[in-house]
Design an enzyme around this catalytic site. Structure first.
Site, PDB file in Angstrom:
ATOM      1  N   GLY A  68       0.788  -1.215   0.000  1.00  0.00           N
ATOM      2  CA  GLY A  68       0.000   0.000   0.000  1.00  0.00           C
ATOM      3  C   GLY A  68       0.823   1.270   0.000  1.00  0.00           C
ATOM      4  N   THR A  69       1.932   1.279   0.732  1.00  0.00           N
ATOM      5  CA  THR A  69       2.744   2.490   0.809  1.00  0.00           C
ATOM      6  C   THR A  69       3.311   2.854  -0.560  1.00  0.00           C
ATOM      7  OG1 THR A  69       3.324   2.179   3.140  1.00  0.00           O
ATOM      8  CG2 THR A  69       4.825   3.512   1.815  1.00  0.00           C
ATOM      9  N   ASN A 155      -7.780   3.705   8.874  1.00  0.00           N
ATOM     10  CA  ASN A 155      -7.101   2.585   9.506  1.00  0.00           C
ATOM     11  C   ASN A 155      -7.153   2.633  11.028  1.00  0.00           C
ATOM     12  OD1 ASN A 155      -5.300   4.878   8.781  1.00  0.00           O
ATOM     13  ND2 ASN A 155      -3.839   3.803  10.068  1.00  0.00           N
ATOM     14  N   GLN A 183      -7.519  -0.521   3.821  1.00  0.00           N
ATOM     15  CA  GLN A 183      -8.302  -1.094   4.920  1.00  0.00           C
ATOM     16  C   GLN A 183      -9.672  -1.577   4.461  1.00  0.00           C
ATOM     17  OE1 GLN A 183      -7.446  -1.770   8.057  1.00  0.00           O
ATOM     18  NE2 GLN A 183      -5.386  -0.951   7.837  1.00  0.00           N
ATOM     19  N   GLY A 204      -1.922  -6.651   0.080  1.00  0.00           N
ATOM     20  CA  GLY A 204      -2.182  -8.048   0.366  1.00  0.00           C
ATOM     21  C   GLY A 204      -2.177  -8.424   1.830  1.00  0.00           C
ATOM     22  N   THR A 241      10.893  -6.580 -11.793  1.00  0.00           N
ATOM     23  CA  THR A 241      10.459  -7.954 -12.022  1.00  0.00           C
ATOM     24  C   THR A 241       9.201  -8.258 -11.218  1.00  0.00           C
ATOM     25  OG1 THR A 241      12.732  -8.650 -12.420  1.00  0.00           O
ATOM     26  CG2 THR A 241      11.138 -10.374 -11.884  1.00  0.00           C
ATOM     27  N   CYS A 333       2.339   1.776  11.486  1.00  0.00           N
ATOM     28  CA  CYS A 333       3.410   2.446  10.741  1.00  0.00           C
ATOM     29  C   CYS A 333       4.060   3.555  11.557  1.00  0.00           C
ATOM     30  CB  CYS A 333       2.858   3.022   9.436  1.00  0.00           C
ATOM     31  SG  CYS A 333       2.275   1.727   8.316  1.00  0.00           S
TER      32      CYS A 333
END
Length: 396
Positions: A68-69, A155, A183, A204, A241, A333
């Protein structure tokens, strides 16, 4: 593991994710042209399509990231640089003060280094965007707005924002909207196509996939300036990749979460409300965010957030930890940083009120007996935390 009430930080790996990881562990680089590379590409394309379907998007709109970041950074910086490059007047970024630090700190970096002008959208006492105020800001000088960013669900407090309404408003003003749905995705119905957003971040590890895989959904007609450069993967928006194994796991748990969303939301809401019924009546305790029992549609089903007058959130966390419960004071975080929550301050709380915060978030591992054990322990621990806070204030 001990009774775990910090699913908003990370949800333990789901069995379906583990099965996907095992099943795809031998894949090659999906950019390679040989047979093994083509098989990896087919696996990636299949997983991308499944993830897109779960998020209400087209597979071509899914840009794979590390989480997400990164997705938030790519959206906010990419939109700002693209829009500013097209018209130098576009310096304003509209956002509420409740945003996750992945968005808020990115916007502040642009303010410091790239001449962005941050315009804060007011929120009410429940932490929900004031729509009329946003309408006024959009009408003020839409040609000078680079983007609007509003998270789908908070969040810390679990407050759900009216994203689809905000999306319509932004479209009418000709301004792109980014929404951090990290969230919300997997907890409440989320459709990128119906949101009206230009970009949407998902991750994820909030739904049971491994840490290190996420996605930014970007409409095909939206241009972003890349943050990193290299091999041109992911529509040349995010070179690097592709993590096929992580993507396969993400797709598996996303499908599972969406398929079971209604039943799991009802289960978690019931368990969450049991805790709300215990702590809500306690003296000095205030439930924060939309009331989960009166307005459940305005709040994530697994989230309970409250403050305790005169207590320190860290004290409660450590007492609960010693009693065998994993909880949080706010965003993981910023864990370990002794400062009041910027979310609560944006909602109008004083620093003293905001210091007494505690967040309980439930998930797929949460059992009835876990909730009953926490419900039995909370009143005594809250009282101890209040007494500790009172004693500390007397020593000062």
């Amino acid at each position: 593991m001990p009774p775990y009430f910090d699913h908003a930080a990370t949800t333990p790996l789901k069995p379906s994710a583990g099965q996907a990881i095992t099943g795809h562990s031998g894949l090659a680089n999906p950019s390679s042209l040989h047979g093994s590379g083509r098989r990896a590409r087919l696996a990636a394309d299949s997983a991308r399509a499944r993830l897109a379907a779960a998020a209400g998007a087209d597979p071509s709109e899914v840009i794979i990231t590390s989480g997400g970041t990164e997705a938030d950074n790519l959206a906010v910086k990419g939109l700002y640089w693209q829009r500013r490059g097209e018209d130098a007047r576009r310096r304003r970024i509209l956002l509420p003060g409740i945003e996750h630090h992945a968005v808020l700190d990115t916007a502040e970096w642009l303010e410091t280094h790239e001449e962005a002008e941050l315009v804060m959208i007011p929120v009410d006492r429940d932490g929900v965007v004031e729509i009329e105020a946003l309408a006024g800001l959009l009408a003020e000088d839409p040609e000078a707005i680079a983007l609007v960013t509003v998270m789908w669900a908070n969040n810390e407090t679990g407050a759900i924002q009216p994203v689809e309404e905000i999306g319509r408003m932004c479209a009418e003003a000709g301004v792109p909207l980014h929404t951090d749905a990290v969230q919300a995705f997997g907890s409440v119905p989320v459709s990128f196509a119906e949101s009206g957003a230009s970009a949407m971040a998902i991750s994820g590890h909030k739904i049971g996939a491994p840490v290190g895989i996420g996605a930014l959904l970007v409409r095909r007609d939206v241009k972003l300036t890349p943050v990193q450069h290299g091999g041109g993967q992911e529509r040349d928006i995010r070179s690097g990749t592709l993590d096929v194994v992580g993507l396969a796991a993400f797709a598996a748990v996303a499908e599972e979460a969406v398929d079971s969303l209604s039943g799991e939301a009802a289960r978690l809401s019931r368990l969450r409300n049991r805790l709300a019924d215990v702590v809500g009546p306690l003296e000095g305790v205030t439930l924060r965010g939309p009331d989960p029992r009166a307005r459940p549609e305005k709040r994530l089903p697994n989230n309970l957030h409250f403050t305790v007058d005169g207590a320190e959130g860290d004290s409660m966390l450590f007492m609960l930890d010693m009693a065998g419960f994993d909880t949080a004071t706010g965003s993981a975080c910023t864990a370990g940083v002794p400062r009041p929550s910027h979310v609560l301050l944006a909602m109008g709380l004083s620093e003293e009120e905001a210091r007494g915060a505690q967040r309980l978030t439930l998930g797929w591992t949460t059992a009835e007996e876990d909730v009953e054990a926490l419900a039995a322990a909370l009143p005594g621990i809250i009282d101890q935390a209040k007494q500790a806070g009172l004693a500390a204030s007397r020593r000062q």
